[in-house]
Design a protein around this motif. Structure first.
Motif, PDB file in Angstrom:
ATOM      1  N   GLY A  97       0.782  -1.228   0.000  1.00 56.17           N
ATOM      2  CA  GLY A  97       0.000   0.000   0.000  1.00 56.17           C
ATOM      3  C   GLY A  97       0.816   1.280   0.000  1.00 56.17           C
ATOM      4  O   GLY A  97       0.408   2.280   0.575  1.00 56.17           O
ATOM      5  N   ARG A  98       1.961   1.282  -0.671  1.00 60.70           N
ATOM      6  CA  ARG A  98       2.837   2.463  -0.731  1.00 60.70           C
ATOM      7  C   ARG A  98       3.083   3.024   0.664  1.00 60.70           C
ATOM      8  O   ARG A  98       2.963   4.225   0.907  1.00 60.70           O
ATOM      9  N   SER A  99       3.411   2.119   1.571  1.00 63.94           N
ATOM     10  CA  SER A  99       3.551   2.536   2.957  1.00 63.94           C
ATOM     11  C   SER A  99       4.934   3.107   3.228  1.00 63.94           C
ATOM     12  O   SER A  99       5.949   2.430   3.052  1.00 63.94           O
ATOM     13  N   ALA A 100       4.992   4.353   3.650  1.00 64.68           N
ATOM     14  CA  ALA A 100       6.277   4.975   3.977  1.00 64.68           C
ATOM     15  C   ALA A 100       6.896   4.278   5.187  1.00 64.68           C
ATOM     16  O   ALA A 100       8.120   4.177   5.304  1.00 64.68           O
ATOM     17  N   LEU A 101       6.055   3.786   6.079  1.00 58.19           N
ATOM     18  CA  LEU A 101       6.543   3.120   7.281  1.00 58.19           C
ATOM     19  C   LEU A 101       7.311   1.842   6.916  1.00 58.19           C
ATOM     20  O   LEU A 101       8.409   1.593   7.432  1.00 58.19           O
TER      21      LEU A 101
ATOM     22  N   CYS B   5      17.785   7.921   1.179  1.00 60.30           N
ATOM     23  CA  CYS B   5      17.273   9.202   0.683  1.00 60.30           C
ATOM     24  C   CYS B   5      15.764   9.126   0.428  1.00 60.30           C
ATOM     25  O   CYS B   5      14.994   9.927   0.953  1.00 60.30           O
ATOM     26  N   ASN B   6      15.332   8.137  -0.366  1.00 64.43           N
ATOM     27  CA  ASN B   6      13.938   8.099  -0.814  1.00 64.43           C
ATOM     28  C   ASN B   6      12.971   7.562   0.226  1.00 64.43           C
ATOM     29  O   ASN B   6      11.807   7.914   0.219  1.00 64.43           O
ATOM     30  N   ASP B   7      13.441   6.658   1.061  1.00 63.60           N
ATOM     31  CA  ASP B   7      12.498   5.981   1.943  1.00 63.60           C
ATOM     32  C   ASP B   7      12.666   6.313   3.414  1.00 63.60           C
ATOM     33  O   ASP B   7      11.851   5.908   4.222  1.00 63.60           O
TER      34      ASP B   7
ATOM     35  N   ILE C   8      12.158  10.057  -6.152  1.00 64.39           N
ATOM     36  CA  ILE C   8      12.077  10.079  -4.681  1.00 64.39           C
ATOM     37  C   ILE C   8      11.346   8.885  -4.106  1.00 64.39           C
ATOM     38  O   ILE C   8      11.075   8.843  -2.913  1.00 64.39           O
ATOM     39  N   GLY C   9      11.040   7.908  -4.928  1.00 65.02           N
ATOM     40  CA  GLY C   9      10.396   6.703  -4.395  1.00 65.02           C
ATOM     41  C   GLY C   9       8.880   6.806  -4.440  1.00 65.02           C
ATOM     42  O   GLY C   9       8.317   7.901  -4.412  1.00 65.02           O
ATOM     43  N   THR C  10       8.228   5.662  -4.469  1.00 62.78           N
ATOM     44  CA  THR C  10       6.777   5.655  -4.669  1.00 62.78           C
ATOM     45  C   THR C  10       6.005   6.283  -3.508  1.00 62.78           C
ATOM     46  O   THR C  10       5.066   7.035  -3.718  1.00 62.78           O
ATOM     47  N   ALA C  11       6.429   5.954  -2.284  1.00 60.31           N
ATOM     48  CA  ALA C  11       5.671   6.458  -1.136  1.00 60.31           C
ATOM     49  C   ALA C  11       5.724   7.976  -1.083  1.00 60.31           C
ATOM     50  O   ALA C  11       4.707   8.659  -0.910  1.00 60.31           O
ATOM     51  N   SER C  12       6.939   8.547  -1.264  1.00 60.31           N
ATOM     52  CA  SER C  12       7.083  10.000  -1.220  1.00 60.31           C
ATOM     53  C   SER C  12       6.383  10.651  -2.399  1.00 60.31           C
ATOM     54  O   SER C  12       5.758  11.701  -2.261  1.00 60.31           O
ATOM     55  N   ALA C  13       6.499  10.018  -3.577  1.00 54.55           N
ATOM     56  CA  ALA C  13       5.867  10.586  -4.763  1.00 54.55           C
ATOM     57  C   ALA C  13       4.360  10.699  -4.553  1.00 54.55           C
ATOM     58  O   ALA C  13       3.738  11.707  -4.885  1.00 54.55           O
ATOM     59  N   ARG C  14       3.809   9.672  -3.960  1.00 56.72           N
ATOM     60  CA  ARG C  14       2.378   9.674  -3.667  1.00 56.72           C
ATOM     61  C   ARG C  14       2.026  10.853  -2.766  1.00 56.72           C
ATOM     62  O   ARG C  14       1.083  11.595  -3.020  1.00 56.72           O
ATOM     63  N   ALA C  15       2.840  10.994  -1.731  1.00 62.19           N
ATOM     64  CA  ALA C  15       2.568  12.065  -0.772  1.00 62.19           C
ATOM     65  C   ALA C  15       2.688  13.430  -1.438  1.00 62.19           C
ATOM     66  O   ALA C  15       1.879  14.332  -1.203  1.00 62.19           O
TER      67      ALA C  15
END
Lengths: 65, 911
Positions: B111-115, B366-368, B616-623
């Motif tokens: 779920g594109r979880s940043a955690l 960096c990204n996560d 910047i990674g999927t989770a950050s991009a989503r945010a």
């Protein structure tokens, strides 16, 4: 579910073959202080079985579908 | 010759060559003619798996365990057999999602979880530190040993000199600069590094050549082939055990199996292996060839490990670390060139690992780890400044920090273990990713909470059973060996190396068993008990069913934003010029004249998010996209649409099932009809052959008697008369037979003429009885009729009914005993019809013959001995006539008790 297909089945069989070749009890058979052509038999077995696995893998992967 | 400056200049010359290769490959890539886009380079780049561990450490392991170094390479070979099913899927998913790292991949799945992304990053960084320290140790050790040439002296223990005088410290600094120069020259949206891959592939060749060279030298120059080495070893009782290293107990095999499993995980989930195998992959078809070329590479580089190990043990008395045999054996023989080549080979192996590993880790950090935090800070959200240089700075800092942490790990724990043991600690850490990634690829039900729980538990057990003991052995952390021997607070069951009393296993096996139980147990348990959110479910489906998807991505961003705000957002991370270029390219693709005409629909939002994910990674991009785009909430209407689609599919499949059932029914009906047709055909054949046979019998008689009459003209009168009588009788029978066959054929084919009309059955009975009365009289059989005064009339053909009654009566008289025979005809109204019974006191018919007598040409009695007295067609015709008028004809009889032939005809007036 997508069916694994012919190549998938062959690979699964190869994987199982590898699991049998490099495991107890086959290893125990060769775990003896005997040398064949001057090379310890366990060592010779390992590399022969390994090479066999690679050759079979090459045949499966390089053959045209 | 081997003075310090020679070694250093050779090293720098080699590094310079690497830069040249990387530069050339990058230039070619920019020109659109990639040098790495072929399966051979891909296979060689995978060989970044072979590090200083392989180059120096395998010999050290072999010197104590014999073939015990091999699971590290056989495990990956086994795993690679399944790569066509597993890694190809990962490549497909990574390309669709613009995945930049292992952490990004796992985060996207759950779920594109940043955690999750952050947790994976932390585990990877901490887990890989021992591995990096191993490379530092190997380079600095080999450098120091080479410096002492021609003496062979083991280097001083780490920590006994100050940091400023420690070679390993400078090696770490140098490698940090080197990696920064290599991996963070530019910010690439796809996060691919063609130059780096080309250099890594080159390094793989160098380390293989160097190792094979020293292997051949030791085996065939210093000794006379492997037979010589192993023959001498066999004479030494202390070395003979190496030839059969598994003891009598099963423990040796358990350790072997666990090391194999561990290495199977490592070949997929070491961040650098994920980087080269998945992220840097150009074409998923390359996996095909790499699947056998890379195992072959591993086989080749391990071929001489045991001969070198045994050769070293034979050559050096003791005090020389087996981890250094590769270098010290050529030095002992004074072969300076080979010693230098070995050093360069070891440098290749170590630098290759460090470059790719730190690039992969710095991308993850960096990204996560950093970006999700940075992007939460209000300052960065509001200011529209360019963040692309910030991104590069974060990565550079991360590289330096990781290498410095690796150095400190080396200082703290590096001396307590051999090279391989250090590396195995790292392997065990990354193996914790195995369940959540493999599970995530094939099991849709795996949840974010399950992944979090499994990863955390596995990592904690790893820390407790492997990392803490490593620190404790070095005397760091203030609690020393007491903690290991007696457990925390002297609780024996909690001893880190014998948790819950599990003893008798080596440390790695012990840690793997407990961490996998915790990891897999919680991952599966929590997933099964919990529920997925809609977003999680969407990502899970996207991963598991990736082959079913056609477009760029299955699940769409359901929202809108203004095109200019998206472009500004992208510009902040990739630079305004590059963002403008991307947007105008997108507009051109759509056939629009300029960027201004672009509509901020969900497709554009998705495109922008994918571009951003690459940086910047999927989770950050989503945010980040969420800050400028309005995501429409999942409304009740859409939920209903989804449900509706689902129910339509279900209905459709039900319909299919129904149709299939109908089809099956129709098929079986057709089959039955076909069977019946065949049966009828057979019956027709039978009928024809029977008719022919029946015709021939009277004909034969007629002919025989005619011939007698013809050949004997002087036959006396009485005799002649008798023969002529027989001829006439047989002719009559023949005529009757032909008439009846024709009659039956007419009725059966439906061509018979019926003079149907209303009639009184009593008249028919009286006519028939009158017609047959001479027959009865001649045989002395009495006949009685019993008829009510009034019966309802029936609709039928009078002549035909008469025919039926005549037949029944003549049959009755035929079978009645002469003289005492008695036939009774009874007529009565029966329900909705009129019933006629013809009763006789003949011999009766056995039950098995009762059905038969209605068949054509079937006569009861032995036809061979008794002359048939009828045609065998009468009853058959009767039954058809009665059937034609809707009635029924049957017989009731028992042997010795006479027979009753009855028929019933319906009355139109009664119905």
């Amino acid at each position: 579910m997508k069916r694994p297909g012919r190549r998938g089945t062959q690979l699964a069989c190869l994987f199982l073959l590898g699991c049998v070749l490099f495991n107890f009890p086959l290893l125990a058979i060769f775990n003896v202080p005997v040398r064949i052509l001057g090379i310890p038999v366990l060592y010779a077995y390992m590399f022969a079985a390994w090479l066999l696995l690679i050759v079979l893998l090459a045949v499966v992967m390089e053959r045209k579908d | 010759m081997l003075e310090g400056w020679v070694i250093v200049s050779a090293s720098f010359a080699y590094i310079g060559l690497l830069f040249a290769i990387a530069y050339y490959a990058d230039q070619r890539a920019d020109a659109g003619r990639s040098v790495i886009a072929n399966p051979w380079i891909y296979s060689l780049s995978l060989a970044v798996y072979a590090t200083a561990w392989t180059f120096y450490g395998s010999v050290g392991r072999a010197a104590s365990d014999g073939v015990g170094f091999l699971p590290i390479y056989i495990g990956p070979t086994l795993m690679i057999v399944l790569w066509w099913l597993v890694v190809r899927k990962m490549i497909r998913i990574a390309k669709l999602n613009r995945t930049t790292s292992l952490a990004d991949f796992v985060a996207a799945r759950y779920g594109r979880s940043a955690l999750i992304g952050g947790l994976v990053t932390v585990i990877a960084v901490i887990g890989i530190l021992p591995y990096i320290s191993l490379q530092l140790k190997a380079i600095s050790t080999s450098f120091q040993i080479l410096l002492e040439y021609p003496q062979i002296v083991m280097p001083q223990k780490a920590g006994t000199v100050s940091v400023m005088q420690d070679t390993a410290f400078y090696v770490a600094l140098f490698l940090a600069m080197f990696t920064i120069a290599f991996g963070t020259r530019q910010l690439d949206a796809a996060e691919r590094h063609e130059g780096m891959v080309a250099a890594i592939a080159f390094e793989s060749i160098v380390k293989l050549v160097a190792f094979l060279a020293v292997g051949v030298y030791v085996t065939f120059v210093m000794y006379e082939g492997p037979g010589d080495i192993f023959g001498r070893a066999a004479e030494r009782p202390d070395l003979a055990a190496l030839m059969a290293p598994f003891g009598e107990a099963a423990g040796g095999y358990a350790s072997w199996v666990w090391l194999t499993v561990l290495s199977m995980m490592a070949i997929m989930f070491l961040p650098r292996q994920f980087q080269v195998a998945v992220i840097e992959n150009v074409d998923e078809q390359h996996v095909k060839r790499a699947m056998w070329v890379f195992p072959l590479y591993m086989l080749a580089i391990n071929l001489f490990v045991l001969p070198i190990a045994v050769g070293g043990l034979l050559h050096f008395p003791s005090g020389v670390d087996a981890d250094t045999f590769v270098l010290t054996l050529p030095m002992a023989r004074g072969n300076e060139a080979l010693a230098l080549l070995v050093f360069i080979g070891g440098l290749s192996a170590a630098t290759g690992m460090v470059i790719v590993e730190t690039i992969a880790l710095s991308t993850m950090v960096c990204n996560d780890l950093v970006m999700p935090v940075v992007l939460r800070l209000r300052k960065f959200r509001v200011t529209a400044g360019d963040l692309s240089s910030l991104l590069l700075d974060i990565r550079r800092t991360a590289i330096v920090a990781i290498l410095m942490m690796g150095y400190f790990y080396y200082l703290l724990a590096g001396e307590a273990y051999a090279l391989v043991s250090i590396g195995l600690i790292s392997f065990s850490a990354v193996a914790q990713f195995g369940p959540v990634i493999i599970g995530g690829l094939f099991w849709k039900g795996a949840t974010r909470a399950g992944a979090l729980a499994g990863l955390t538990a596995g990592f904690l057990v790893w820390t407790y059973t492997l990392l803490l003991p490593a620190f404790a052995k070095s005397g760091w952390l203030g609690f020393g060996l007491e903690f290991l021997d007696q457990g925390p607070f002297r609780i024996d069951l909690l001893r880190p190396t014998q948790l819950f009393g599990l003893a008798g296993l080596d440390q790695i096996t012990h840690a793997m068993i407990w961490s996998f139980i915790a990891n897999i147990g919680l991952y599966v348990g929590v997933s099964v008990l919990g529920r997925q959110s809609a977003a999680e479910h969407a990502q899970a489906t996207m991963f598991v069913d990736v082959y079913k998807q056609t477009g760029e991505r299955g699940v769409q961003w359901r929202g809108t934003a203004s095109a200019s705000s998206l472009q500004t957002l992208l510009g902040r991370f990739q630079g305004p010029a590059r963002a403008a270029e991307l947007f105008s390219a997108y507009a051109r693709e759509r056939g629009l004249k300029s960027v201004d005409e672009l509509e901020g629909d969900s497709e554009l939002v998705r495109h922008a998010e994918l571009q951003l994910a690459g940086t910047i990674g999927t989770a950050s991009a989503r945010a980040m996209v969420a800050t400028v785009a309005q995501e429409d909430p999942l409304g009740i209407d859409e939920v209903m649409t989804i449900l509706d689609e689902a129910s339509q599919v279900i209905a459709y499949s039900h319909r299919l099932e129904d149709q299939q059932r109908e089809l099956e029914a129709a098929t079986s009906e057709l089959k039955a009809a076909n069977e019946r047709l065949k049966e009828l055909d057979r019956m027709k054949d039978d009928f024809i052959s029977t008719v022919t046979h029946e015709l021939r019998t009277p004909l034969t008689s007629i002919r025989a008697f005619s011939e007698i009459l013809h050949d004997n003209p002087d036959l006396d009168g009485a005799e002649r008369q008798r023969f002529l009588g027989l001829v006439i009788k047989e002719s009559e029978r023949l005529t009757r037979l032909i008439n009846q066959v024709l009659d039956l054929a007419k009725i059966e084919s439906g061509h018979a003429l019926w003079n149907t009309g209303e009639l009184d059955l009593r008249e028919v009975v009286v006519d028939a009885v009158n017609a047959t009365s001479p027959l009865f009289r001649s045989k002395g059989v009495s006949i009685e009729t019993a008829m009510p005064a009034l019966v309802p009339s029936v609709v039928a053909d009078r002549d035909r009914l008469t025919q039926v009654l005549l037949n029944l009566l003549s049959n009755a008289v035929k079978f009645c005993p002469a003289g005492t025979g008695r036939v009774e005809v009874r007529l009565e109204a029966d329900g909705g019809g009129v019933r006629v019974d013809v009763r006789d006191n003949g011999p009766g018919i056995s039950p098995e013959h009762q059905a038969m007598i209605f068949e054509k040409f079937r006569q009861v009695g032995d036809t061979l001995t008794q002359k048939p007295s009828g045609t065998g067609l009468g009853l058959s015709i009767c039954r058809r006539i009665i059937g034609h008028f809707g009635g029924r004809l049957w017989v009731e009889s028992a042997p010795g008790r006479g027979s009753v032939f009855s028929f019933v005809l319906p009355c139109p007036s009664a119905s």
